[in-house]
Design an enzyme around this catalytic site. Structure first.
Site, PDB file in Angstrom:
ATOM      1  N   THR A  18       0.837  -1.205   0.000  1.00 26.48           N
ATOM      2  CA  THR A  18       0.000   0.000   0.000  1.00 26.48           C
ATOM      3  C   THR A  18       0.874   1.259   0.000  1.00 26.48           C
ATOM      4  OG1 THR A  18      -1.524  -1.257   1.403  1.00 26.48           O
ATOM      5  CG2 THR A  18      -1.966   1.082   1.144  1.00 26.48           C
ATOM      6  N   ARG A  22       7.904  -2.719   2.731  1.00 25.98           N
ATOM      7  CA  ARG A  22       8.091  -2.825   4.184  1.00 25.98           C
ATOM      8  C   ARG A  22       8.472  -4.244   4.552  1.00 25.98           C
ATOM      9  NH1 ARG A  22       3.222   1.039   6.480  1.00 25.98           N
ATOM     10  NH2 ARG A  22       3.852   2.765   5.153  1.00 25.98           N
ATOM     11  N   SER A 113       6.213   3.741   8.681  1.00 26.29           N
ATOM     12  CA  SER A 113       5.058   4.443   9.212  1.00 26.29           C
ATOM     13  C   SER A 113       4.711   4.063  10.643  1.00 26.29           C
ATOM     14  CB  SER A 113       3.878   4.221   8.278  1.00 26.29           C
ATOM     15  OG  SER A 113       2.833   5.061   8.633  1.00 26.29           O
ATOM     16  N   LYS A 126      10.291   3.995   0.299  1.00 27.21           N
ATOM     17  CA  LYS A 126       9.244   4.391  -0.623  1.00 27.21           C
ATOM     18  C   LYS A 126       9.786   5.450  -1.560  1.00 27.21           C
ATOM     19  CE  LYS A 126       5.971   7.085   1.110  1.00 27.21           C
ATOM     20  NZ  LYS A 126       4.701   7.728   1.463  1.00 27.21           N
ATOM     21  N   ARG A 282      -0.105  10.602   9.677  1.00 25.63           N
ATOM     22  CA  ARG A 282      -1.436  10.302  10.223  1.00 25.63           C
ATOM     23  C   ARG A 282      -1.781  11.253  11.365  1.00 25.63           C
ATOM     24  NH1 ARG A 282      -2.584   3.890  10.358  1.00 25.63           N
ATOM     25  NH2 ARG A 282      -1.673   3.422   8.329  1.00 25.63           N
ATOM     26  N   THR A 344      -7.698   2.099  -1.346  1.00 23.71           N
ATOM     27  CA  THR A 344      -6.894   2.454  -0.173  1.00 23.71           C
ATOM     28  C   THR A 344      -5.459   2.797  -0.565  1.00 23.71           C
ATOM     29  OG1 THR A 344      -8.233   1.088   1.250  1.00 23.71           O
ATOM     30  CG2 THR A 344      -5.991   1.504   1.984  1.00 23.71           C
ATOM     31  N   GLU A 363      -8.604   9.308   4.469  1.00 24.68           N
ATOM     32  CA  GLU A 363      -8.781   7.877   4.638  1.00 24.68           C
ATOM     33  C   GLU A 363      -9.229   7.622   6.072  1.00 24.68           C
ATOM     34  OE1 GLU A 363      -6.082   5.162   2.271  1.00 24.68           O
ATOM     35  OE2 GLU A 363      -4.670   6.584   3.106  1.00 24.68           O
ATOM     36  N   GLU A 364      -9.981   6.540   6.242  1.00 30.36           N
ATOM     37  CA  GLU A 364     -10.465   6.191   7.574  1.00 30.36           C
ATOM     38  C   GLU A 364      -9.310   5.849   8.521  1.00 30.36           C
ATOM     39  OE1 GLU A 364      -9.806   2.920   8.489  1.00 30.36           O
ATOM     40  OE2 GLU A 364      -8.942   2.715   6.468  1.00 30.36           O
TER      41      GLU A 364
HETATM   42  C1  VG1 Z   1      -2.885   1.226   5.783  1.00 27.87           C
HETATM   43  C2  VG1 Z   1      -4.159   2.043   5.742  1.00 27.87           C
HETATM   44  C3  VG1 Z   1      -4.178   2.916   4.508  1.00 27.87           C
HETATM   45  C4  VG1 Z   1      -2.916   3.798   4.480  1.00 27.87           C
HETATM   46  C5  VG1 Z   1      -1.692   2.913   4.568  1.00 27.87           C
HETATM   47  C6  VG1 Z   1      -0.421   3.706   4.640  1.00 27.87           C
HETATM   48  O1  VG1 Z   1      -2.842   0.360   4.668  1.00 27.87           O
HETATM   49  O2  VG1 Z   1      -5.291   1.216   5.786  1.00 27.87           O
HETATM   50  O3  VG1 Z   1      -5.351   3.685   4.503  1.00 27.87           O
HETATM   51  O4  VG1 Z   1      -2.869   4.545   3.302  1.00 27.87           O
HETATM   52  O5  VG1 Z   1      -1.760   2.090   5.739  1.00 27.87           O
HETATM   53  O6  VG1 Z   1      -0.424   4.586   5.720  1.00 27.87           O
HETATM   54  P1  VG1 Z   1      -3.249  -1.192   4.751  1.00 27.87           P
HETATM   55  O7  VG1 Z   1      -2.994  -1.723   3.381  1.00 27.87           O
HETATM   56  O8  VG1 Z   1      -2.420  -1.800   5.829  1.00 27.87           O
HETATM   57  O9  VG1 Z   1      -4.695  -1.199   5.122  1.00 27.87           O
HETATM   58  V1  VG1 Z   1       1.042   4.923   6.481  1.00 27.87           V
HETATM   59  O10 VG1 Z   1       0.743   6.145   7.606  1.00 27.87           O
HETATM   60  O11 VG1 Z   1       1.420   3.406   6.987  1.00 27.87           O
HETATM   61  O12 VG1 Z   1       2.042   5.408   5.236  1.00 27.87           O
HETATM   62 CO    CO Z   2       2.374   6.984   8.225  1.00 25.94          CO
END
Ligand code: VG1
Ligand code: CO
Length: 551
Positions: A18, A22, A113, A126, A282, A344, A363-364
């Site tokens: 996403t 990682r 993150s 990234k 976040r 997402t 995003e939620e």
């Molecule tokens: C999660 C969240 C997603 C967000 C992503 C990266 O992804 O659900 O909304 O964009 O983390 O955020 P996933 O695939 O685990 O649901 V960050 O602050 O980790 O860059």
């Molecule tokens: Co983050």
């Protein structure tokens, strides 16, 4: 300066998720692992000779070592300059800001993150493109393809660069400019928000607490809240970035930011609380004894944007990720602006912002942002809230309740089942797919899908998205079970975890009746939760009685 070409063999698991690649630190420490990925990035993005690269990270364990490797590889790959955050620090939004401000070719952000750090914790990398945003899927797929056939990488034979003093040093023909990681970002924030009004609010007895979670936002929060806005020193908690985040989980939610939650729900609680994650993109917003769901937060920022200098000219549109509640859609409808629903991950917002179609995105998962940069932005969201609070002079809770009274309440919750066996998680998703036909099958009266008490299924699908700007299609983005009354259940597998699988269950219903707005979300969503558990066989298949995290 000697440049070396080193022979290597591909790893098969360097597929960005996403938000970048990682893995556990030990995985990154395998011979040539980091180098393979970085060379695959450089080969894919093909920067012209002499181009400028931005580099920095969230300060987690392995950040400094990785930076030395990347600097030497950048020099050997023909970059002319690297803008490096001092001590290797750049929050994700600050990196986006710097990439845009200095019109660089792109940037590399080192972060996993909200995932824990340390020798056995997570690390991540990234690539962001020239617009300051995460590389879109076609680039991340090309990077993955390059990593599958890599045979060599290029690196300079040079001593390590001093990371902790500002100024320029040379690495062969490449300049390394070590710069203050905070100032460009803080300046951008001052250009968007009414700092005078916020300063007045804070000097009038309005008390705030910001939880930096021992992660990257500490220095940013200190500069902005304490130095520029006059908040007391102790308004910022855990402000020194630590390589292991103090052993914590730098995820700003009710479970992991418990120190802040205790302060905001305790006696003599501050008026406003907020937290950010490992890399600063976040945000969690709290009022006194009150939690604002991220989906509501996006909607409230949109509905109040006219109070904020940087957004007074109006919003072009709003975008939200599919699992995010439709609260923002209701505001967009009232403002008569478009609302887009994307998969997402922030990378899907970039095209919409570049094309001028949207101003605010959210995003939620505690992510909110705007077209001021191309990443979600934790401190920006906090300042947006403070600006609204300074303008409206009401409590956080009063603002949210008024919003619900006007637009209705999209009752919302997310249940995470973390670290479950991959087979079990895939089994749940497969079963749901198999059930689509049965759930949607026409009843005897021919009036639609399966009935659960008063709820009737309208549609099931696996969400797919066609980018309205470049026409690219992304499939398999989450299973949706939509009900006739607008309620919905969504199942998705996380793309950011490094261990087993994480299954996310998203629940939403709409409540127009003000007399029911005080209900606890879990209570209000109880029927949907039990339908979700029943049709997915989640408990039987994963052996988990309850979620690990509820937000
Ligand atoms: C999660 C969240 C997603 C967000 C992503 C990266 O992804 O659900 O909304 O964009 O983390 O955020 P996933 O695939 O685990 O649901 V960050 O602050 O980790 O860059
Ligand atoms: Co983050």
């Amino acid at each position: 300066m000697q440049f070396r070409t080193v022979s290597t063999t591909p790893y098969t698991d360097q597929k960005p998720g996403t938000s970048g690649l990682r893995k556990r630190v030990p995985a990154f420490r395998q011979p040539h692992y980091l180098e393979n990925f970085v060379q695959s990035v450089f080969d894919t993005v093909a920067a012209p000779p002499g181009a400028t690269l931005v580099l920095g990270g969230d300060g987690r364990y392995y950040n400094r070592e990785a930076i030395q490797v990347i600097l030497k590889m950048a020099a050997a790959n023909g970059f002319g300059r690297v803008l490096l955050g001092r001590s290797g620090i750049l929050s994700t939004p600050a990196a986006s800001c710097v990439i845009r401000k200095y019109q660089t070719h792109g940037g590399i952000i080192l972060s996993a993150s909200h995932n824990p750090g340390g020798p056995d914790g997570d690390f991540g990398i990234k690539y962001n493109t020239a617009n300051g945003g995460p590389a879109p899927e076609k680039i991340t797929e090309a990077i993955f393809a390059a990593s599958r056939k890599i045979a060599q990488y290029r690196i300079a034979d040079a001593p390590d660069v001093a990371l902790d003093t500002s100024g320029d040093t040379m690495l062969g023909d490449m300049t390394v400019s070590v710069t203050d990681p905070v100032s460009d970002y803080a300046e951008l924030m001052e250009s968007l928000f009414d700092f005078g009004a916020i300063r007045k609010l804070l000097s009038g007895g309005f008390r705030i607490k910001f939880e930096a979670m021992h992660a990257v936002t500490g220095p940013y929060a200190r500069e902005i809240f304490v130095n520029r806005l006059g908040a007391p020193e102790d308004s910022v908690m855990n402000a020194v970035p630590l390589p292991d985040f103090g052993g914590g989980h730098p995820d700003p939610n009710l479970t992991y930011a418990h120190e802040l939650v205790e302060a905001l729900y305790g006696s003599n609680a501050p008026d406003f609380g907020a937290a950010s994650d490992g890399d600063g993109d976040r945000n969690m917003i709290l009022g006194r004894h009150f939690f604002v769901t991220p989906s509501d937060s996006l909607a409230i920022l949109a509905a109040n944007a006219h109070q904020v200098p940087g957004y007074q000219q109006g919003l072009a549109g709003i975008a939200r990720s599919m699992p995010t509640s439709a609260a923002a859609d209701r505001v967009a409808a009232t403002l008569n602006i478009p609302c887009y629903e994307t998969p997402t991950g922030w990378k899907f917002f970039g095209n919409l912002m570049d094309a001028g179609k949207v101003t605010l995105c959210g995003e939620e998962s505690f992510g909110t942002g705007s077209d001021h940069i191309r990443e979600k932005d934790g401190l920006w969201a906090v300042l947006f809230w403070l600006n609204i609070l300074a303008a409206r002079r009401q409590s956080v809770e009063a603002i949210v309740r008024e919003h619900w009274a006007r637009f209705g309440r999209n009752v919302y919750s997310r249940h995470d089942y973390e670290g479950i066996p991959t087979d079990a998680a895939n089994g749940v998703m497969r079963l749901l797919h198999e059930r689509f036909a049965e759930l949607q099958a026409c009843t005897e009266q021919g009036r639609g899908g399966a009935q659960f008490g008063h709820l009737q299924v309208r549609l099931c699908d696996d969400f797919s998205y066609t980018d309205p700007v470049d026409g690219s299609v992304s499939t398999g983005q989450g299973i949706r079970i939509l009900f006739v009354d607008g309620s919905r259940i969504v199942f998705r597998l996380s793309g950011t975890g490094t261990e087993g699988a994480t299954l996310r269950l998203y629940l939403e219903s709409y409540e127009p009746d003000v007399s029911k707005h005080h209900l606890d979300a879990q209570q209000a969503l109880a029927t949907l939760i039990s339908i979700a558990l029943e049709i997915s066989e989640l408990r039987q298949r994963t052996g988990r009685e309850r979620p690990t995290v509820i937000t």
